[in-house]
Design a protein around this motif. Sequence first.
Motif, short mmCIF file in Angstrom:
data_model
loop_
_atom_site.label_atom_id
_atom_site.label_comp_id
_atom_site.label_asym_id
_atom_site.label_seq_id
_atom_site.Cartn_x
_atom_site.Cartn_y
_atom_site.Cartn_z
N ALA A 157 0.85 -1.18 0.00
CA ALA A 157 0.00 0.00 0.00
C ALA A 157 0.89 1.24 0.00
O ALA A 157 1.86 1.31 0.76
CB ALA A 157 -0.91 0.01 1.23
N CYS A 158 0.53 2.19 -0.84
CA CYS A 158 1.29 3.43 -0.98
C CYS A 158 0.34 4.61 -0.77
O CYS A 158 -0.77 4.61 -1.30
CB CYS A 158 1.90 3.46 -2.38
SG CYS A 158 2.87 4.92 -2.75
N ARG A 159 0.78 5.57 0.02
CA ARG A 159 0.01 6.80 0.20
C ARG A 159 0.97 7.98 0.09
O ARG A 159 2.04 7.96 0.69
CB ARG A 159 -0.69 6.82 1.55
CG ARG A 159 -1.37 8.18 1.78
CD ARG A 159 -2.21 8.26 2.99
NE ARG A 159 -3.55 7.80 2.61
CZ ARG A 159 -4.41 7.30 3.46
NH1 ARG A 159 -4.10 7.16 4.72
NH2 ARG A 159 -5.60 6.94 3.06
N ASP A 160 0.58 8.95 -0.70
CA ASP A 160 1.39 10.15 -0.89
C ASP A 160 2.82 9.82 -1.31
O ASP A 160 3.77 10.45 -0.86
CB ASP A 160 1.38 11.02 0.37
CG ASP A 160 -0.02 11.49 0.75
OD1 ASP A 160 -0.83 11.75 -0.18
OD2 ASP A 160 -0.32 11.58 1.95
N GLY A 161 2.97 8.79 -2.15
CA GLY A 161 4.28 8.43 -2.68
C GLY A 161 5.14 7.57 -1.79
O GLY A 161 6.26 7.24 -2.15
N LEU A 162 4.63 7.18 -0.63
CA LEU A 162 5.40 6.36 0.31
C LEU A 162 4.73 5.01 0.52
O LEU A 162 3.51 4.94 0.70
CB LEU A 162 5.52 7.06 1.66
CG LEU A 162 6.22 8.41 1.68
CD1 LEU A 162 6.10 9.05 3.06
CD2 LEU A 162 7.68 8.25 1.30
N ASP A 163 5.51 3.94 0.50
CA ASP A 163 4.99 2.61 0.82
C ASP A 163 4.74 2.55 2.32
O ASP A 163 5.65 2.80 3.12
CB ASP A 163 5.97 1.52 0.39
CG ASP A 163 6.03 1.36 -1.12
OD1 ASP A 163 4.97 1.52 -1.77
OD2 ASP A 163 7.11 1.08 -1.64
N VAL A 164 3.48 2.24 2.69
CA VAL A 164 3.08 2.32 4.09
C VAL A 164 2.42 1.05 4.63
O VAL A 164 1.99 1.03 5.78
CB VAL A 164 2.14 3.52 4.33
CG1 VAL A 164 2.86 4.84 4.08
CG2 VAL A 164 0.89 3.41 3.46
N GLY A 165 2.34 0.00 3.81
CA GLY A 165 1.71 -1.21 4.30
C GLY A 165 1.97 -2.40 3.40
O GLY A 165 2.37 -2.24 2.24
N ILE A 166 1.74 -3.58 3.97
CA ILE A 166 1.96 -4.83 3.26
C ILE A 166 0.96 -5.86 3.76
O ILE A 166 0.57 -5.85 4.93
CB ILE A 166 3.41 -5.33 3.47
CG1 ILE A 166 3.72 -6.56 2.62
CG2 ILE A 166 3.69 -5.58 4.94
CD1 ILE A 166 5.19 -6.96 2.66
#
Length: 160
Positions: A70-79
């Motif tokens: 999962a990516c939000r605002d260009g950053l990977d934040v979840g798996i």
Amino acid sequence: MEPTYDATGGGSGKVLVTRIAPQGWKRLRDVRLAALAESPEMFGSSLAREQGFDEAEWRRRAARPATFLACRDGLDVGIAGAYELDGDWRLAGMWIAPSVRGTGVVEALVDACESVVREAGATTVALGVMADNSRAGTLTSDWATGSPGSGGMSATAGTS
């Protein structure tokens, strides 16, 4: 090209969920190592062990049928991943960065995992969490009653 799913979460910006493929091994490695560094007790491995994996091992892991980032605002934040074993499906290896917990990222990952399970013709999927993970315990309760995602899957949930 890796398949992606757009979802509007409860926080700022959209959540972009990508079904990872071997060419995305560096992204997978970085998120997995961040998960192990932040929540080592939640996984059946260790940061030191996985830091020792070479590129071939990360590519092998990225080739699994259904691992999502999962990516939000260009950053990977979840798996998270959806895995089939002996005809039973399980959602496993989920981690959400602390800064975006409670903002819709988990729901986006669950929706993506549920889509794989539905495509396989299954109607149920299991989610196991550690007994001392209260936030995930809430997810399992919500999921068992059908509310975490929009997929309408029947779920079994439990703690380890």
